[in-house]
Design a protein around this motif. Structure first.
Motif, PDB file in Angstrom:
ATOM      1  N   VAL A  86     -80.159  34.609 -19.035  1.00 27.78           N
ATOM      2  CA  VAL A  86     -80.167  33.836 -17.797  1.00 27.78           C
ATOM      3  C   VAL A  86     -81.572  33.743 -17.208  1.00 27.78           C
ATOM      4  O   VAL A  86     -81.994  32.692 -16.716  1.00 27.78           O
ATOM      5  N   PHE A 110     -74.250  31.653 -14.444  1.00 23.00           N
ATOM      6  CA  PHE A 110     -74.435  31.572 -15.893  1.00 23.00           C
ATOM      7  C   PHE A 110     -74.742  30.148 -16.360  1.00 23.00           C
ATOM      8  O   PHE A 110     -75.034  29.939 -17.545  1.00 23.00           O
ATOM      9  N   ASN A 111     -74.655  29.190 -15.466  1.00 23.16           N
ATOM     10  CA  ASN A 111     -74.911  27.795 -15.807  1.00 23.16           C
ATOM     11  C   ASN A 111     -76.402  27.525 -15.703  1.00 23.16           C
ATOM     12  O   ASN A 111     -76.902  26.970 -14.715  1.00 23.16           O
ATOM     13  N   CYS A 112     -77.136  27.900 -16.729  1.00 19.56           N
ATOM     14  CA  CYS A 112     -78.597  27.856 -16.663  1.00 19.56           C
ATOM     15  C   CYS A 112     -79.127  26.434 -16.522  1.00 19.56           C
ATOM     16  O   CYS A 112     -80.058  26.185 -15.755  1.00 19.56           O
ATOM     17  N   TRP A 149     -76.020  36.313 -20.343  1.00 21.03           N
ATOM     18  CA  TRP A 149     -76.324  35.179 -21.211  1.00 21.03           C
ATOM     19  C   TRP A 149     -75.977  33.859 -20.527  1.00 21.03           C
ATOM     20  O   TRP A 149     -75.006  33.769 -19.779  1.00 21.03           O
ATOM     21  N   CYS A 150     -76.770  32.840 -20.835  1.00 19.82           N
ATOM     22  CA  CYS A 150     -76.473  31.493 -20.355  1.00 19.82           C
ATOM     23  C   CYS A 150     -75.196  30.979 -21.018  1.00 19.82           C
ATOM     24  O   CYS A 150     -74.878  31.318 -22.160  1.00 19.82           O
ATOM     25  N   THR A 180     -68.139  37.176 -19.333  1.00 17.18           N
ATOM     26  CA  THR A 180     -68.896  36.026 -19.829  1.00 17.18           C
ATOM     27  C   THR A 180     -68.250  35.457 -21.084  1.00 17.18           C
ATOM     28  O   THR A 180     -68.117  34.241 -21.241  1.00 17.18           O
ATOM     29  N   TRP A 214     -82.840  31.502 -14.115  1.00 17.81           N
ATOM     30  CA  TRP A 214     -81.978  30.338 -13.903  1.00 17.81           C
ATOM     31  C   TRP A 214     -80.561  30.789 -13.555  1.00 17.81           C
ATOM     32  O   TRP A 214     -79.591  30.486 -14.242  1.00 17.81           O
ATOM     33  N   SER A 215     -80.459  31.553 -12.482  1.00 16.03           N
ATOM     34  CA  SER A 215     -79.166  32.039 -12.024  1.00 16.03           C
ATOM     35  C   SER A 215     -78.913  31.517 -10.612  1.00 16.03           C
ATOM     36  O   SER A 215     -79.686  30.698 -10.091  1.00 16.03           O
ATOM     37  N   ARG A 247     -82.841  25.119 -15.609  1.00 11.43           N
ATOM     38  CA  ARG A 247     -83.563  25.391 -16.857  1.00 11.43           C
ATOM     39  C   ARG A 247     -83.918  24.063 -17.511  1.00 11.43           C
ATOM     40  O   ARG A 247     -83.051  23.232 -17.792  1.00 11.43           O
TER      41      ARG A 247
END
Length: 445
Positions: free
Chosen positions: A407, A143-145, A422-423, A194, A410-411, A150
């Motif tokens: 996301v 989840f840390n985009c 979601w990011c 999340t 960017w996962s 990113r």
């Protein structure tokens, strides 16, 4: 604002000629002063002059007197209006803002009829994000985009602004004090996890000793783990997550079931771990993402009610039965004087045709129908008929615009696109600000 009504009555005396009679034996006076001459009656004047200058002067004095009275009245009225304005406008400002910067609410905002917190728009706010994902040990890597590459950060700068009030800004010191000694429990699917991760990271931002915050069993954050609990030891409260993607209990396969049936979902039985939830101070539920054919029928999972297998039951019908089971459990188990119950509505995804995922740079200008969900409508109907109060976190419509918040690629597995989750930081942080609005609103009421 008070209505000011000012009525003034003026007793006006008709000014006629002022007659100051001279002494009867006026002839004995050889000297007439200028003052006595000015106020002497025309009849006593010894010189032959017209009375008009004297009369005109009296009219001028009377007119000037009336002008002064009117001007004074107008000035007094303006002073009263200005005073009322200065008194009332600050009160109106507090009413529409609804908070003093530290999550303390004005009573006019907390009435749903006056402030629908879910009716609003996304606005740019450079005060966001609230935290940095790489500095929070409870954010899943997936989840840390930003941490996953990113490049643009515009998706982090959006705040939800209701039309007729404000979502109080997050102020961590105030929040952790209010949560002292409490137990917050999230129950649901990965979207719930999340939101749980988001809240834990938000609450950690103001703590100097990060070591005082820890997972109670020493577990790492994973997708499949059944229970996660983070304790804030300095304030003696926990934020917990229970994985229950359907809320109801998976069933065992009966030997005489058709071959296509691999498992069942017992719609009339709440998840057996429900005894872990009932003592919470705040209970936040969600379910919806797994109620699709790909997670049910296509895997061989069908519905069961009692001992009866319901092969022909549709997913919306099954969802409604499961919600009614949940509602019945709430009614029979929860003490509303101890536990506050909330239900977050369905959170929309942004998959395109053929399951392609196009994460935009900015929020979408149109919801394209994602602002409505049959699951959300069912939740509203069930909650409306409950006797125990349940607050709805109706995030469906507001989240439908956030095609930029997912996301995507960017996962932790860039080969699999993700337009559902979601990011972090991101949209779930706003859900939590609204969640705190509801939790602390109860304390005011």
């Amino acid at each position: 604002m008070s209505n000011f009504t000012k009525s003034s009555s003026f007793n006006r005396r008709a000014l006629t000629s002022l007659a100051i009679e001279s002494p009867r034996n006026s002839s004995s006076s050889a000297f007439t002063s200028p003052i006595s001459s000015a106020f002497a009656s025309p009849r006593t004047q010894n010189f032959g002059g017209s009375p008009r200058p004297y009369t005109n002067r009296l009219k001028e004095i009377s007119y000037l007197f009336q002008v002064l009275i009117i001007a004074g009245t107008i000035v007094s009225f303006l002073i009263i209006i200005a005073g009322g304005y200065l008194y009332v406008v600050p009160s109106l400002g507090q009413t529409f803002l609804g908070y003093n910067g530290a999550l303390q609410f004005n009573s006019s905002v907390v009435k749903d009829k006056e402030c629908d917190i879910f009716d609003g728009n996304w606005v740019v706010d450079d005060n966001y994000p609230i935290y940095i994902a790489s500095e929070c040990p409870f954010v899943e890597k997936g989840f840390n985009c930003l941490g996953n590459g990113r490049g643009h950060e515009e998706y982090l700068k959006w705040r939800w602004k209701p039309k007729h009030c404000n979502v109080p800004r997050f102020e961590v010191r105030n929040v952790v004090e209010r949560l002292r000694g409490k137990r917050i429990v999230f129950v649901g699917d990965s979207m719930s996890r999340t939101q749980w991760e988001s809240l834990v990271c938000m609450l950690m931002t103001g703590l100097e000793d990060k070591r005082s915050v820890y997972e109670v069993n020493g577990n790492n954050i994973t997708k499949r783990i059944r229970f996660l609990g983070v304790r804030f030891s300095s304030y003696n409260f926990t934020v917990e997550f229970y994985r229950s993607v359907f809320l109801v209990q998976p069933g065992k396969l009966r030997w005489h079931a058709p071959k296509r049936v691999k498992s069942t979902l017992k719609l009339d039985v709440l998840d057996v771990i429900n005894h872990e939830w009932s003592s919470a101070d705040f209970l936040i539920f969600n379910t919806g993402q797994w109620w699709v054919p790909g997670k049910l029928f296509e895997t061989g999972c069908y519905f069961q009610v009692g001992n009866s297998l319901r092969l022909g039951m549709s997913i919306p019908t099954g969802y409604r039965v499961a919600l009614e089971t949940w509602a019945s459990w709430i009614e029979n188990t929860i003490d509303p004087n101890k536990t506050r119950v909330l239900f977050r509505t369905f959170e929309p995804s942004h998959w395109s045709d053929h399951r392609s995922c196009n994460v935009t740079k900015y929020p979408a200008p149109d919801t394209e129908g994602r602002d409505r969900s049959i699951f959300t409508e069912m939740i509203k109907e069930v909650v409306k008929n409950m006797t125990i109060p349940v607050s709805l976190l109706d995030v469906t419509s507001m989240s439908a615009f956030r095609s930029d918040g997912h996301v995507g690629l960017w996962s932790d597995n860039p080969l699999v696109p993700d337009c559902s989750h979601w990011c972090l930081p991101g949209v779930p942080d706003i859900w939590n600000e609204i969640l705190l609005f509801f939790l602390f609103r109860q304390q005011v009421q």
